[in-house]
Structures are given as C-alpha cells and as structure tokens.
Scaffold this active site. Sequence first.
Site, PDB file in Angstrom:
ATOM      1  N   SER A  95      50.785  19.671  75.323  1.00  0.00           N
ATOM      2  CA  SER A  95      49.498  19.868  75.978  1.00  0.00           C
ATOM      3  C   SER A  95      49.653  19.927  77.502  1.00  0.00           C
ATOM      4  O   SER A  95      50.361  20.791  78.013  1.00  0.00           O
ATOM      5  CB  SER A  95      48.544  18.750  75.539  1.00  0.00           C
ATOM      6  OG  SER A  95      47.207  19.058  75.856  1.00  0.00           O
ATOM      7  N   ASP A 224      44.065  24.249  66.319  1.00  0.00           N
ATOM      8  CA  ASP A 224      44.006  23.417  67.511  1.00  0.00           C
ATOM      9  C   ASP A 224      42.626  23.578  68.147  1.00  0.00           C
ATOM     10  O   ASP A 224      42.288  24.649  68.651  1.00  0.00           O
ATOM     11  CB  ASP A 224      45.112  23.844  68.491  1.00  0.00           C
ATOM     12  CG  ASP A 224      45.285  22.885  69.658  1.00  0.00           C
ATOM     13  OD1 ASP A 224      44.277  22.316  70.112  1.00  0.00           O
ATOM     14  OD2 ASP A 224      46.430  22.734  70.130  1.00  0.00           O
ATOM     15  N   HIS A 253      45.652  19.760  67.285  1.00  0.00           N
ATOM     16  CA  HIS A 253      46.311  19.634  68.582  1.00  0.00           C
ATOM     17  C   HIS A 253      47.390  18.547  68.555  1.00  0.00           C
ATOM     18  O   HIS A 253      48.505  18.761  69.005  1.00  0.00           O
ATOM     19  CB  HIS A 253      45.263  19.307  69.644  1.00  0.00           C
ATOM     20  CG  HIS A 253      45.794  19.326  71.042  1.00  0.00           C
ATOM     21  ND1 HIS A 253      46.423  20.425  71.586  1.00  0.00           N
ATOM     22  CD2 HIS A 253      45.784  18.377  72.024  1.00  0.00           C
ATOM     23  CE1 HIS A 253      46.780  20.161  72.820  1.00  0.00           C
ATOM     24  NE2 HIS A 253      46.423  18.924  73.113  1.00  0.00           N
TER      25      HIS A 253
END
Length: 275
Positions: A95, A224, A253
């Site tokens: 991320s 996600d 995610h």
Amino acid sequence: MPFITTKDEISIYYKDWGTGQPVVFSHGWPLNADAWDPQARLVAENGFRAIAHDRRGHGRSSQPWDGNDLDTYADDLAELIDALDLRDVILVGHSTGGGEVTRYIGRHGTARVAKVVLLGAIPPLMLRTEANPEGLPVEVFDGIRAGVAGDRSQFYQELSNAFYGADRPGSQVTQGTRDAFWLWSMQVGIKGAYDCVKAFSETDLTADLGRFDIPTLIAHGDDDQIVPIVAAGEKSSKIVKDNTYKVYRGAPHGLSMVAPFKDVFDADLLAFARG
C-alpha cells in the site's frame, strides 16, 4: 529497542531478524512494522535477514509535525538502508509502503537493491484526474481525513472491514485481525495519519516506476476496496519493465494477513526472493 536517528533527528524503530540476504519491509497506512510479522518470520526462517521499520509518525517511531510525505519517507528508508549498510536488498512494500519503496527508487536508485515486491501498492497515482480517470475522487480522501480528524477510533474499526474484505460473503477475517488493525492504527500520531492521506493519494509515482531496472513482483487483489487494482497494480504492470504481475482473485487490500490469500502470497514471496 533498535532505532536509527535521521538527519532531522527523527527516531525510526526497526526490527532485525535472521541472517542472509536482506528483505526490507515497508508497511501500509495506518499500520506499523508488526503488520509484516508473519512474512518477516517466514523469510528469516528461510535464510534471509528480515528488517521492518515503523514509518515516521507510526508505531514506535517519532511523531514529528513535519515530513509526513513520500519524499521524506523514502529518504528515511534510504537512511535505514545506509545505516545498516544493506546491499543486494529485496524491498517489499504494501500500500503506502509500496509508494515509499517506489519513491525510494525514484530518488535513490537501485545500487543497493536486487528485487522489489509491490503488494496492493498505491503507484502510480490514486487520485482521479483528467489524465487518471481510473483513480478515486478527492471526496473519498476527504472522507478519510474527516474520519481521522473526528472519532478516529471508530473510523479505524470500521475501516478494517473493507481493508480485509470482512464485508464480503464467505469472508474468513477474524475479529482478532480486525482488533490488531485498530490497535496498530491507534498508535499513529494524528498529524502523521492526517498528512499521509494527501501523500498516498496525490503523489504521482509514474516517473519513479520508470526508473525500475530490477526484477519486480507486482501483486494485487482484484477485490481491493482501498487501492483499486485498475488504477494501481494494472497500471504499474504496464510501466515497470521487468515485472511479474500476479492478480489474486477475490482478494482484499490486506490479503497478506487473511486466509486463504495469505498462504498463497507467502509462497509467492518466498519463491520470488529465492529466484
């Protein structure tokens, strides 16, 4: 506890396990290095040296008023790598951590880097613009900022739903996993957490991706809900020259922390590191 002190006098906490080729993990927002514990243990038990740090503002590191941006995050990572004199490094970023790794290469090159893993990573750009219609509208990020500035404890509890896909039918996400997310999130200083939203949403990393000249694994879940694959993994895979693009069907995610996706990613990570 081990720390390095950056040139602007910020203490960066890190954990350092095992011996061998170094694998350096960069965590996502709003977590800390503990989110990588399963994978750090995995590589350390398999002949690698696992290093994971808390980004400034997060976890056990300092909570400065300034410097909560990707340029500074990348420079902190560079100072950590230099301080430990790490070479032939495998960089792994999830991320926002994937953005940190990408900006590191953009600013510092790949002289010390052997491979990169980008998992559910934010590059090239999360914000919707005329040139990036696949991105998310600014109102989404304004909502995140409002959540952080308001009742952030409740906001983080609710965010864990989408982060791990706990709101999807058949989800195997445990309450313990969601509780851990809340705990890590509450350790982030409010200023760093707030500023980081702009950093992860508005920083264009397209040019940085173009500087990659080492083997790269780009891994992304196609469910996600935090960093949509069409604006991130899919686009990055068309920019990075030497990449393997892995799509995890139905994965959220935070796929590296939840069944059944964790075991698949762990195997892919270890195979990529060894290969």
